[in-house]
Enzyme design. Sequence first.
Site, PDB file in Angstrom:
ATOM      1  N   SER A 211       0.853  -1.188   0.000  1.00  0.00           N
ATOM      2  CA  SER A 211       0.000   0.000   0.000  1.00  0.00           C
ATOM      3  C   SER A 211       0.897   1.250   0.000  1.00  0.00           C
ATOM      4  O   SER A 211       1.747   1.368  -0.885  1.00  0.00           O
ATOM      5  CB  SER A 211      -0.952  -0.059   1.187  1.00  0.00           C
ATOM      6  OG  SER A 211      -1.992   0.855   1.029  1.00  0.00           O
ATOM      7  N   ASP A 336      -8.497  -5.378  -4.675  1.00  0.00           N
ATOM      8  CA  ASP A 336      -7.823  -4.385  -3.842  1.00  0.00           C
ATOM      9  C   ASP A 336      -8.732  -3.196  -3.515  1.00  0.00           C
ATOM     10  O   ASP A 336      -8.568  -2.551  -2.481  1.00  0.00           O
ATOM     11  CB  ASP A 336      -6.576  -3.854  -4.572  1.00  0.00           C
ATOM     12  CG  ASP A 336      -5.280  -4.193  -3.842  1.00  0.00           C
ATOM     13  OD1 ASP A 336      -5.309  -4.311  -2.609  1.00  0.00           O
ATOM     14  OD2 ASP A 336      -4.242  -4.329  -4.524  1.00  0.00           O
ATOM     15  N   HIS A 455      -7.881  -5.525  -0.163  1.00  0.00           N
ATOM     16  CA  HIS A 455      -6.687  -4.749   0.167  1.00  0.00           C
ATOM     17  C   HIS A 455      -6.061  -5.283   1.454  1.00  0.00           C
ATOM     18  O   HIS A 455      -6.770  -5.502   2.433  1.00  0.00           O
ATOM     19  CB  HIS A 455      -7.038  -3.277   0.319  1.00  0.00           C
ATOM     20  CG  HIS A 455      -5.842  -2.378   0.349  1.00  0.00           C
ATOM     21  ND1 HIS A 455      -4.914  -2.355  -0.670  1.00  0.00           N
ATOM     22  CD2 HIS A 455      -5.395  -1.495   1.276  1.00  0.00           C
ATOM     23  CE1 HIS A 455      -3.965  -1.478  -0.373  1.00  0.00           C
ATOM     24  NE2 HIS A 455      -4.224  -0.947   0.807  1.00  0.00           N
TER      25      HIS A 455
END
Length: 556
Positions: A211, A336, A455
């Site tokens: 991320s 995601d 995610h």
Amino acid sequence: MEKLKILLAVVFSLGMASAASLGVVQTEGGSVQGQNIPLDRIRSVDVFKGIPFAAKPGTFEKPKPHPGWDGILKATKFAKRCLQISMLQTSSFGSEDCLYLNIWVPHGQQVSSNLPVMIWFYGGGFMVGGSMGPNFLNNYLYSGQEIADRGNVIVVSVGYRVGTLGFLSSGDSRLPGNYGLWDQHAAIAWVHRNIRSFGGDPDNITLFGESAGGASVSFQTLTPHNKGLFKRAISQSGVAFCPWALNKNPRKVVEEVAEKVGCPTDDRMVACLKSTSAVTLTMAAPLVTQGSPDYPGVKNLPLSPVVDGDFLPDQPVNLFHNAAEIDYLSGVNDMDGHLFTIQDIPSLGNKTQETPIEDVKRLLAAYTKEKGQAGMEIAFAEYSSNWGSPPSQTTIKRTAVDIGTDYIFLVPIQTAIYLHAANARSGRTYSYMLSEPSLMAGPAKPFHDWVGADHADDLQYVFGKPFTTPKAYGDRHRDLSGYMIAYWTNFARTGDPNKGNLKVPATWPEFTTTEQQFLDINAKMNESSIGQKIRLRFVHLWTSILPSLPSHADNQ
Ligand SMILES: *[C@@H]1O[C@H](CO)[C@@H](O)[C@H](O)[C@H]1NC(C)=O
Ligand SMILES: *[C@@H]1O[C@H](CO)[C@@H](O)[C@H](O)[C@H]1NC(C)=O
Ligand SMILES: *[C@@H]1O[C@H](CO)[C@@H](O)[C@H](O)[C@H]1NC(C)=O
């Protein structure tokens, strides 16, 4: 009972006797002593927690070398996180004194030497995060132990400044920003200078992150300041091109912060901000508010890296020559965008609610705003081209998740992978998509049963959680975790995820600009798990069709 005690004592001492350990290690700042954790009769891991790699940083200043210490530093406790805002954004915690790193060194019968090194950068939207990660049952998410042991590599995790203290910028040289990226750079340089004393090979360093940490890794490959400091890099679910990764209008944010803390916004602003307390500055970060289809939450991450003319001398697209010798492995989770899109459209994640098509259009309109009505209509036509009539609720909801995934992660990641390959000289390029179903998906679970890899789902597998907390997982998750650790650590060892100490379930082909191969990673993968040109139509939509439309006059 007594016999058992003696037996245990014998077994324990045998284990101790054969465990190799570094003992006290000399670093440039002084000596450090960690803790040796025996894993079995032969293997052990030396763990060093909280080694300073720079001094306590001044507010809005680049990190400076640590002055050093006398005696032996007991490196057995994680340092505090960098000062950051709490989950509810009502308080702050952590410390300004946070430039510390942690090291895991695996040993067999002999003390290790010349091991490959992997340096981890946490995510958290450049707003929050810590080098140890969240803690469940005394099991820290970012513990490097499983990766170090299974892959026979050294793992290092580092702290870097986040929020206003890490990334506030006036958009000029008075308050250039990117302090958190400079911290990461200082950590990389420290590892390069000191890791040999820990049994590491300074010429075999790989960065990895997820991320905002993945985007950080991407920025570290693009800056000219890391020449010769590391060889390879892994970006999981984040690159420099993600819409949240680069702040194009830092001036607006700095003025908002100045007003909140009572500083003037004229020539006196920077001096005033610098003399404001760190806690006050931290609390003055623009609030991250609940998203809606018209204002998706991801547009709401205003504190991030900037093109400052120094760490980033130019737009990321023009900096790939700096990564030409770096091996790069990057990828995306197939859903995601799920975590974010269910915030923007609450009905999406609710199994008993229907999502109106109108909400999907509103989300798309927000993401294509600068292209006006025409952009939204072209994009919607593309995303709905395979819909039935009428489309099922599953189709509508999945499309919204796809839009979020494409915009926030997938398309920018494909762009970065492509540019890396196009500009590479000796550097190799590898692309993946993680498609393991979410653990939260299913009939008696919170998520719809079609939800794939959300995610941050990759973190648990890369850090070997199915092995450390076996009850929370099944055998398929241990298979997957083993595969990911194998690919990641082989890559760190050789620059080729297929070659190294660990066997892999499928040969991962290099990404080339013509073939654009990727590996589809999941627990059931096999030699057929190779694809080409991920979501080609949609990558084409966002990188070619939409940009060619005229921009709206009042674009944002
Ligand atoms: C990295 O480590 C591997 C395995 O020990 C070794 O073959 C290689 O020469 C090292 N250096 C580089 C730059 O890859
Ligand atoms: C889902 O929607 C139902 C019906 O509108 C509502 O009662 C329920 O609280 C919602 N569930 C969640 C988790 O938001
Ligand atoms: C690979 O996996 C796919 C999907 O699970 C399966 O259909 C296929 O038969 C497998 N192929 C081989 C060669 O095992």
